[in-house]
Design an enzyme around this catalytic site. Structure first.
Site, PDB file in Angstrom:
ATOM      1  N   TYR A 247      16.253  13.263  -8.667  1.00 33.75           N
ATOM      2  CA  TYR A 247      15.171  12.685  -7.959  1.00 33.75           C
ATOM      3  C   TYR A 247      14.073  12.136  -8.741  1.00 33.75           C
ATOM      4  O   TYR A 247      13.102  11.386  -8.169  1.00 33.75           O
ATOM      5  CB  TYR A 247      14.906  13.792  -7.195  1.00 33.75           C
ATOM      6  CG  TYR A 247      13.154  13.286  -6.389  1.00 33.75           C
ATOM      7  CD1 TYR A 247      13.577  12.959  -4.935  1.00 33.75           C
ATOM      8  CD2 TYR A 247      12.446  13.723  -6.585  1.00 33.75           C
ATOM      9  CE1 TYR A 247      12.582  11.941  -4.432  1.00 33.75           C
ATOM     10  CE2 TYR A 247      11.518  13.756  -5.580  1.00 33.75           C
ATOM     11  CZ  TYR A 247      11.105  12.716  -4.397  1.00 33.75           C
ATOM     12  OH  TYR A 247      10.262  12.333  -4.269  1.00 33.75           O
ATOM     13  N   TYR A 248      13.902  12.271  -9.338  1.00 35.04           N
ATOM     14  CA  TYR A 248      13.160  12.034 -11.173  1.00 35.04           C
ATOM     15  C   TYR A 248      12.976  10.743 -11.154  1.00 35.04           C
ATOM     16  O   TYR A 248      14.194  10.615 -11.096  1.00 35.04           O
ATOM     17  CB  TYR A 248      12.878  12.933 -12.452  1.00 35.04           C
ATOM     18  CG  TYR A 248      12.887  14.372 -11.708  1.00 35.04           C
ATOM     19  CD1 TYR A 248      12.097  14.981 -10.961  1.00 35.04           C
ATOM     20  CD2 TYR A 248      12.611  14.863 -13.731  1.00 35.04           C
ATOM     21  CE1 TYR A 248      11.965  15.962 -10.755  1.00 35.04           C
ATOM     22  CE2 TYR A 248      12.818  16.372 -13.245  1.00 35.04           C
ATOM     23  CZ  TYR A 248      12.137  17.020 -11.858  1.00 35.04           C
ATOM     24  OH  TYR A 248      11.832  18.429 -12.036  1.00 35.04           O
TER      25      TYR A 248
END
Length: 372
Positions: free
Chosen positions: A63-64
């Site tokens: 997700y980063y």
């Protein structure tokens, strides 16, 4: 400023640095990257400096920065030829690629299998050292998560498994199920922990110690509140920063009287020690019960160097007590009933302990560590 000490993570044989490099801001993509992300060049410099200092534990997630963090790490590791040296942790749970697809997010088996394959491609590797559920989705059974972790270990795609941001009861259920069925154990809990966020202490710290899960602490500087940028002696926060942005301190509820009291005491203690406020705050978290490693982030080499020196000293007992008294959270029910007055009554006012002092001693194969 050299991290020449490594410790086992939880009840495992995995050796990790007590300070882990967080890469949530590696890249400029996604909501976090656009606001606080680092350029490719800065990300590479931070990666290189961390390894040069002896660090080996790097934390990321799919997700980063919309996957860019993993992509950059894959590139950096490949170009330097350090994949086997690095203990690489990544996480899954969030659907950041396929809006409207319920199986491209959450904690279930289908999404875990999809997510790990996508992460392996971005990271340019055929295995992830530590793979974590990123955030509890409230509905997927712990048994399904544990079984899938075990299948991925058996397939050689991951080496160890962990949980991030889950309820204590869920972590206990997962570990108990794994133990009862001889499946891959959970060796890591990743949780928020700092002088302004101590909620994990009543449940998670003893859970981790009892069931063999080392805690990795994220946001040890309280979203930047403890970084030294905000000093009560200099008035309210000024200038641009993460907490002074539209989604920062006021939105998160961090700017309150209790927290300003913590920051004021931290500033005082740091001055007495001749250390940066951020170093004292990191040192405190790293030496708390149950903590295996502290995740540090940085936007510059100067900031990273300061963080890496956070374990080069010991906080004296008196100063540590000041920090703990001013930051002490309210004790939730029923933990007040486990305090000495109740326990003494339970044991007929007899002094009863677990084990005598010195019953066990830590194993350390190098020089005596600076901090415990």
């Amino acid at each position: 400023m050299s991290m020449d000490r490594y410790y086992l993570l939880g009840r495992s044989g995995l050796r990790v640095s007590p300070l882990s490099l967080g890469t949530m801001t590696f890249g400029k993509d996604g909501p976090y990257g656009g606001a606080w992300g680092s350029t490719d060049a800065t990300s590479r410099a931070l990666f290189d400096r961390y390894l040069e200092a002896g660090g080996n534990f790097i934390d990321t997630a799919d997700y980063y920065t919309a996957g860019t963090s993993e992509t950059l790490l894959g590139k950096f590791m490949e170009e330097r030829g350090v994949r086997d040296r690095v203990v690489l942790a990544s996480k899954y749970s969030y659907n950041s690629t396929t809006p409207g697809d319920p199986n491209a997010g959450g904690n279930g088996r289908k999404n875990m299998m999809r997510a790990v394959e996508a992460s392996l491609r971005r990271l340019r590797t055929d295995y992830i050292d530590l793979y974590l559920l990123h955030t509890w989705d409230r509905i997927t059974p712990a048994e399904e998560v544990v079984r899938t972790f075990d299948d991925l270990v058996r397939a050689g795609k991951i080496r160890y498994a962990g949980l991030s941001d889950v309820p204590a009861w869920y972590a206990a259920r997962a570990q108990t199920w794994a133990e009862a069925h001889a499946l891959t154990p959970i060796i890591n809990l990743q949780l928020q922990y700092s002088l302004v966020e101590r909620s994990l202490e009543p449940e998670f710290a003893p859970l981790a110690q009892t069931l063999g899960m080392g805690i990795t602490a994220w946001s040890p500087l309280g979203m930047g509140l403890l970084s030294g940028r905000y000093k009560p002696s200099e008035g309210r926060p000024q200038g641009e920063g993460r907490l002074t942005s539209a989604v920062g301190g006021e939105h998160l509820g961090l700017f309150n009287e209790r927290n300003w009291g913590v920051v004021a005491t931290l500033e005082k203690v740091a001055k007495e020690l001749g250390r940066d406020m951020s170093q004292v705050a990191l040192n405190w978290v790293a030496t708390q019960p149950g903590v295996g490693s502290v995740i540090i982030g940085a936007s510059s080499l100067t900031q990273l160097d300061g963080n890496l020196a956070a374990l080069d000293f010991t906080i004296p007992a008196g100063l540590r007590q000041q920090l703990e008294e001013v930051s002490a959270p309210a004790v939730p029910f029923p933990h007040g009933m486990f305090s000495n007055p109740y326990q003494l009554n339970m044991h007929g006012n007899a002094a009863v302990g677990d084990k005598p002092a010195g019953y066990t001693s830590p194993v350390f194969t190098g020089l005596a560590p600076t901090v415990g």
